[in-house]
Design an enzyme around this catalytic site. Structure first.
Site, PDB file in Angstrom:
ATOM      1  CE  LYS A  12      47.552  15.245  88.458  1.00 48.96           C
ATOM      2  NZ  LYS A  12      46.240  15.787  88.749  1.00 48.96           N
TER       3      LYS A  12
ATOM      4  CG  HIS B 110      47.058  13.992  94.671  1.00 47.45           C
ATOM      5  ND1 HIS B 110      45.878  13.981  93.973  1.00 47.45           N
ATOM      6  CD2 HIS B 110      47.833  14.946  94.105  1.00 47.45           C
ATOM      7  CE1 HIS B 110      45.943  14.885  93.012  1.00 47.45           C
ATOM      8  NE2 HIS B 110      47.121  15.489  93.067  1.00 47.45           N
TER       9      HIS B 110
ATOM     10  CD  GLU C 231      44.404  13.321  90.696  1.00 49.16           C
ATOM     11  OE1 GLU C 231      45.384  12.568  90.627  1.00 49.16           O
ATOM     12  OE2 GLU C 231      44.335  14.411  90.071  1.00 49.16           O
TER      13      GLU C 231
ATOM     14  CD  GLU D 243      47.938  19.467  94.971  1.00 50.86           C
ATOM     15  OE1 GLU D 243      48.514  19.864  93.953  1.00 50.86           O
ATOM     16  OE2 GLU D 243      47.667  18.286  95.164  1.00 50.86           O
TER      17      GLU D 243
ATOM     18  N   GLY E 192      43.521  20.023  87.841  1.00 51.98           N
ATOM     19  CA  GLY E 192      43.248  19.471  86.519  1.00 51.98           C
ATOM     20  C   GLY E 192      42.060  20.103  85.811  1.00 51.98           C
TER      21      GLY E 192
ATOM     22  CB  SER F 227      44.813  24.887  87.091  1.00 52.69           C
ATOM     23  OG  SER F 227      43.887  23.827  86.921  1.00 52.69           O
TER      24      SER F 227
HETATM   25  C1  PEP Z   1      48.062  17.876  91.126  1.00 50.46           C
HETATM   26  O1  PEP Z   1      47.681  16.822  90.661  1.00 50.46           O
HETATM   27  O2  PEP Z   1      48.667  17.884  92.211  1.00 50.46           O
HETATM   28  C2  PEP Z   1      47.765  19.103  90.396  1.00 50.46           C
HETATM   29  C3  PEP Z   1      47.956  20.232  90.997  1.00 50.46           C
HETATM   30  O3  PEP Z   1      47.299  18.961  89.099  1.00 50.46           O
HETATM   31  P1  PEP Z   1      47.132  20.124  88.001  1.00 50.46           P
HETATM   32  O4  PEP Z   1      48.368  20.990  88.085  1.00 50.46           O
HETATM   33  O5  PEP Z   1      47.010  19.409  86.714  1.00 50.46           O
HETATM   34  O6  PEP Z   1      45.912  20.910  88.383  1.00 50.46           O
END
Ligand code: PEP
Length: 250
Positions: free
Chosen positions: A13, A97, A99, A167, A173, A213
């Site tokens: 990131k 992603h 985000e 995801e 996160g 996570s």
């Molecule tokens: C990600 O940003 O793709 C992600 C899975 O983050 P995290 O592992 O921190 O949850």
């Protein structure tokens, strides 16, 4: 058909300094991990560190950009084009992603256009999809991820260079990982969707990885699910435990 090779991506990131990068790469370079016949490892630093990481990183690991522009480069201030990544010999790019979808308003169609363009330029793509907590609680998880996948499927014909990253937004996160059963259920649903809507061969060969996570402690059980073909890791990819996650491949 060849079995799907386990895939572990590390999404750094918008984190780190040049010094941090050196430290992380040193840990990775010194790690004893299963061979590249067993696990494919790709780390994704911010753009400004891509060349540095590529230059320092062991040759059996690859690098990915975290985004690229949707079409050919030109007058798009602040953007980085797929052609530039190819020119730098960056083989992979993460697209869609959550985000970026949430904070920058990237729609399903926009992400799909990016995936199609990046593939057309010879990049390999980690395409991210996933539902919000609200969508999960309202029972629409499969509809949401199917719509995200459909947008991509309508714009590409060759899935060879695509890894699909499921995801769930509520797990990214947050420390709230999907249970192995929850991950397996969606991965199985996605594979069935690909079977019916793309082709049985694409369903069988496309790697569907889980992100949200993942850490050294939960990766083994998740990796044991039949349709979990690897991980996209955020927070833990900046720590030495990323090596334990890579080892979950075996
Ligand atoms: C990600 O940003 O793709 C992600 C899975 O983050 P995290 O592992 O921190 O949850």
């Amino acid at each position: 058909m060849a079995p799907r090779k386990f895939f572990v991506g590390g999404n750094w990131k918008c984190n780190g300094t040049g010094e941090d990068v050196k430290k992380i790469v040193t840990v990775l370079n010194e790690a004893e991990v299963p061979s590249e016949d067993v696990v494919e490892v790709v780390v994704s630093p911010p753009y400004v560190f891509l060349a540095q990481v590529k230059g320092l990183l062991r040759l059996d690991f690859a690098v990915a950009a975290q985004n690229c522009w949707v079409r050919k480069g030109g007058a798009f201030t602040g953007e980085i084009s797929a052609e530039m990544l190819v020119n730098l010999q960056v083989p992979w790019v993460i697209l869609g992603h959550s985000e970026r979808r949430a904070l920058l308003g990237e729609s399903n169609d926009f992400v799909a256009d990016k995936v199609a363009y990046a593939l057309s330029q010879g990049l390999k793509v980690i395409a991210c999809i996933g539902e919000t907590l609200e969508q999960r609680e309202s029972g629409t998880t499969m509809d949401v991820v199917a719509a995200q996948t459909k947008a991509i499927a309508e714009k590409i014909s060759d899935w060879t260079n695509v890894v699909l990253a499921y995801e769930p937004v509520w797990a990214i996160g947050t420390g709230k990982v999907a249970t192995p059963a929850q991950a397996q259920e969606v991965h199985d649903g996605l594979r069935k969707w690909l079977h019916s809507n793309v082709s049985p061969a694409v369903a069988e060969s496309t790697r569907i990885i889980y992100g949200g996570s993942v850490n050294g402690a939960n990766s083994k059980e998740l990796a044991a699910q039949p349709d979990v073909d690897g991980f996209l890791v955020g927070g833990a990819s900046l720590k030495p435990e990323f090596v334990d996650i890579i080892k979950a491949a075996t």
